[in-house]
Design an enzyme around this catalytic site. Structure first.
Site, PDB file in Angstrom:
ATOM      1  N   GLU A 219      49.600  -9.563  61.473  1.00 28.15           N
ATOM      2  CA  GLU A 219      48.645  -9.637  62.349  1.00 28.15           C
ATOM      3  C   GLU A 219      49.863  -9.597  63.855  1.00 28.15           C
ATOM      4  OE1 GLU A 219      45.900 -12.918  62.880  1.00 28.15           O
ATOM      5  OE2 GLU A 219      45.221 -12.666  64.912  1.00 28.15           O
TER       6      GLU A 219
ATOM      7  N   TYR B  66      46.785  -5.612  79.384  1.00 28.45           N
ATOM      8  CA  TYR B  66      48.079  -4.933  78.468  1.00 28.45           C
ATOM      9  C   TYR B  66      48.440  -3.530  78.415  1.00 28.45           C
ATOM     10  CZ  TYR B  66      42.981  -7.306  76.356  1.00 28.45           C
ATOM     11  OH  TYR B  66      42.352  -8.254  75.506  1.00 28.45           O
TER      12      TYR B  66
ATOM     13  N   HIS C   3      38.431 -12.032  66.059  1.00 33.89           N
ATOM     14  CA  HIS C   3      37.673 -14.052  66.909  1.00 33.89           C
ATOM     15  C   HIS C   3      36.717 -13.659  66.264  1.00 33.89           C
ATOM     16  CE1 HIS C   3      41.312 -13.391  69.434  1.00 33.89           C
ATOM     17  NE2 HIS C   3      40.546 -12.651  70.583  1.00 33.89           N
TER      18      HIS C   3
ATOM     19  N   PRO D 287      38.425  -2.239  67.392  1.00 33.39           N
ATOM     20  CA  PRO D 287      37.666  -1.915  69.287  1.00 33.39           C
ATOM     21  C   PRO D 287      38.777  -2.333  70.876  1.00 33.39           C
ATOM     22  CG  PRO D 287      36.502  -3.698  68.762  1.00 33.39           C
ATOM     23  CD  PRO D 287      37.570  -3.656  67.381  1.00 33.39           C
ATOM     24  N   ASN D 288      38.067  -1.343  71.445  1.00 28.99           N
ATOM     25  CA  ASN D 288      38.072  -1.009  72.802  1.00 28.99           C
ATOM     26  C   ASN D 288      40.326  -0.909  72.500  1.00 28.99           C
ATOM     27  OD1 ASN D 288      35.804  -1.452  74.269  1.00 28.99           O
ATOM     28  ND2 ASN D 288      36.031  -3.883  73.047  1.00 28.99           N
TER      29      ASN D 288
ATOM     30  N   ARG E 252      45.213 -17.502  76.488  1.00 29.13           N
ATOM     31  CA  ARG E 252      43.875 -17.147  77.385  1.00 29.13           C
ATOM     32  C   ARG E 252      42.616 -18.144  77.728  1.00 29.13           C
ATOM     33  NH1 ARG E 252      43.684 -10.886  76.023  1.00 29.13           N
ATOM     34  NH2 ARG E 252      41.988 -11.452  77.945  1.00 29.13           N
TER      35      ARG E 252
ATOM     36  N   HIS F 242      49.007  -8.972  68.923  1.00 33.91           N
ATOM     37  CA  HIS F 242      48.044  -8.314  69.965  1.00 33.91           C
ATOM     38  C   HIS F 242      48.991  -8.254  70.776  1.00 33.91           C
ATOM     39  CE1 HIS F 242      44.692 -10.282  67.281  1.00 33.91           C
ATOM     40  NE2 HIS F 242      45.420 -10.422  66.587  1.00 33.91           N
ATOM     41  N   LEU F 243      48.900  -7.873  70.912  1.00 32.94           N
ATOM     42  CA  LEU F 243      49.737  -7.361  73.229  1.00 32.94           C
ATOM     43  C   LEU F 243      49.849  -8.024  73.863  1.00 32.94           C
ATOM     44  CD1 LEU F 243      46.948  -3.880  72.921  1.00 32.94           C
ATOM     45  CD2 LEU F 243      49.435  -3.883  73.308  1.00 32.94           C
ATOM     46  N   SER F 244      48.450  -9.157  74.106  1.00 31.15           N
ATOM     47  CA  SER F 244      48.849 -10.504  74.543  1.00 31.15           C
ATOM     48  C   SER F 244      49.253 -11.729  74.195  1.00 31.15           C
ATOM     49  CB  SER F 244      47.489 -10.038  75.581  1.00 31.15           C
ATOM     50  OG  SER F 244      45.899 -10.710  74.990  1.00 31.15           O
TER      51      SER F 244
ATOM     52  N   ARG G 164      42.291   0.557  80.760  1.00 34.35           N
ATOM     53  CA  ARG G 164      41.310  -1.417  79.987  1.00 34.35           C
ATOM     54  C   ARG G 164      42.740  -2.029  80.357  1.00 34.35           C
ATOM     55  NH1 ARG G 164      41.122  -4.427  74.249  1.00 34.35           N
ATOM     56  NH2 ARG G 164      40.224  -5.729  74.743  1.00 34.35           N
TER      57      ARG G 164
ATOM     58  N   ALA H 281      38.888  -7.980  69.292  1.00 31.31           N
ATOM     59  CA  ALA H 281      37.919  -8.859  69.437  1.00 31.31           C
ATOM     60  C   ALA H 281      37.253  -9.503  68.001  1.00 31.31           C
ATOM     61  CB  ALA H 281      36.590  -8.185  70.264  1.00 31.31           C
TER      62      ALA H 281
ATOM     63  N   ARG I  44      39.920 -16.855  72.424  1.00 32.57           N
ATOM     64  CA  ARG I  44      40.964 -16.476  71.613  1.00 32.57           C
ATOM     65  C   ARG I  44      41.877 -16.959  71.052  1.00 32.57           C
ATOM     66  NH1 ARG I  44      39.495 -10.997  74.714  1.00 32.57           N
ATOM     67  NH2 ARG I  44      38.675 -11.290  76.724  1.00 32.57           N
TER      68      ARG I  44
ATOM     69  N   ASN J 186      45.554  -4.744  64.720  1.00 28.82           N
ATOM     70  CA  ASN J 186      45.561  -5.553  65.832  1.00 28.82           C
ATOM     71  C   ASN J 186      43.765  -5.149  65.732  1.00 28.82           C
ATOM     72  OD1 ASN J 186      44.586  -6.510  67.736  1.00 28.82           O
ATOM     73  ND2 ASN J 186      45.518  -5.008  69.183  1.00 28.82           N
TER      74      ASN J 186
ATOM     75  N   ASP K  46      37.704 -11.223  55.058  1.00 33.76           N
ATOM     76  CA  ASP K  46      37.268 -10.794  53.366  1.00 33.76           C
ATOM     77  C   ASP K  46      37.671  -8.880  53.338  1.00 33.76           C
ATOM     78  OD1 ASP K  46      36.151 -13.063  53.160  1.00 33.76           O
ATOM     79  OD2 ASP K  46      33.532 -12.400  53.396  1.00 33.76           O
TER      80      ASP K  46
HETATM   81  C1  DQA Z   1      43.949  -8.319  71.605  1.00 30.31           C
HETATM   82  C2  DQA Z   1      43.036  -9.643  72.013  1.00 30.31           C
HETATM   83  C3  DQA Z   1      41.526 -10.031  71.529  1.00 30.31           C
HETATM   84  O1  DQA Z   1      41.226 -11.277  72.700  1.00 30.31           O
HETATM   85  C4  DQA Z   1      41.271  -8.782  72.637  1.00 30.31           C
HETATM   86  O2  DQA Z   1      39.348  -8.573  72.118  1.00 30.31           O
HETATM   87  C5  DQA Z   1      41.977  -6.966  72.680  1.00 30.31           C
HETATM   88  C6  DQA Z   1      42.835  -7.195  72.388  1.00 30.31           C
HETATM   89  C7  DQA Z   1      45.366  -7.522  72.060  1.00 30.31           C
HETATM   90  O3  DQA Z   1      45.712  -7.582  71.827  1.00 30.31           O
HETATM   91  O4  DQA Z   1      45.644  -8.664  72.581  1.00 30.31           O
HETATM   92  O5  DQA Z   1      40.649  -6.176  71.921  1.00 30.31           O
HETATM   93  O6  DQA Z   1      43.797  -8.494  70.049  1.00 30.31           O
END
Ligand code: DQA
Length: 151
Positions: free
Chosen positions: A103, A28, A85, A15-16, A112, A105-107, A23, A82, A116, A79, A92
């Site tokens: 796995e 990011y 978490h 998501p997002n 943080r 993640h950008l950040s 964003r 959210a 997270r 990725n 599953d």
């Molecule tokens: C994220 C980190 C997550 O905590 C956050 O909810 C995201 C992006 C990242 O790529 O840094 O949506 O997965």
């Protein structure tokens, strides 16, 4: 790994992540999701990996994609945004798919908010790459190739 049938890697964005570029760019970056996907497909050509990408804001759609990857894909790069978490359902699905998972993640999650710092995905993943912005995905694809070659 045969030359005729390059291994397929499914890249899932949660998501997002469709909002990348707009964003919270201070966290990011300004790279869009389309740019990330294009970079992954281009690197896939170099590494001889067929890269398939999918983004959804819906947990169930991500679960279904993971289920469909079973027996079809050699690895999963995810990725989960959210859902990382919160989602036992994604954990599953990953466990049921029986695929090696990287796995990304950008950040850098560990710099943080404390909520997270925990990832449900991490316990099912070969490893986690975070904090390199869009490059986290490219590093993840290289890692996936290493894992596939060893399998
Ligand atoms: C994220 C980190 C997550 O905590 C956050 O909810 C995201 C992006 C990242 O790529 O840094 O949506 O997965």
């Amino acid at each position: 790994m045969s030359l005729e049938n390059p291994p397929r890697v499914l890249v899932l964005h949660g998501p997002n992540l469709n909002m990348l570029g707009l964003r919270e760019p201070e966290i990011y970056g300004r790279t869009t999701l389309a740019d990330i996907d294009a970079g992954l497909v281009a690197m896939g050509c170099e590494l001889r990996i067929a890269v398939e990408t999918f983004q959804s804001n819906h947990e169930g759609e991500l679960v279904s994609k993971i289920q469909e990857a079973r027996g079809r894909c050699a690895a999963l790069l995810i990725n989960a945004g959210a859902y990382t978490h919160t989602s036992v359902a994604l954990l599953d699905a990953i466990l049921a798919a029986g695929l090696p998972v990287i796995e990304v993640h950008l950040s850098n999650l560990y710099k943080r908010e404390p909520f997270r710092h925990h990832s449900y995905i991490a316990r099912a993943a070969v490893g986690q790459i975070c904090g390199f912005g869009a490059d986290s995905y490219l590093l993840g694809l290289r890692a996936a190739l290493g894992v596939i070659k060893k399998a």
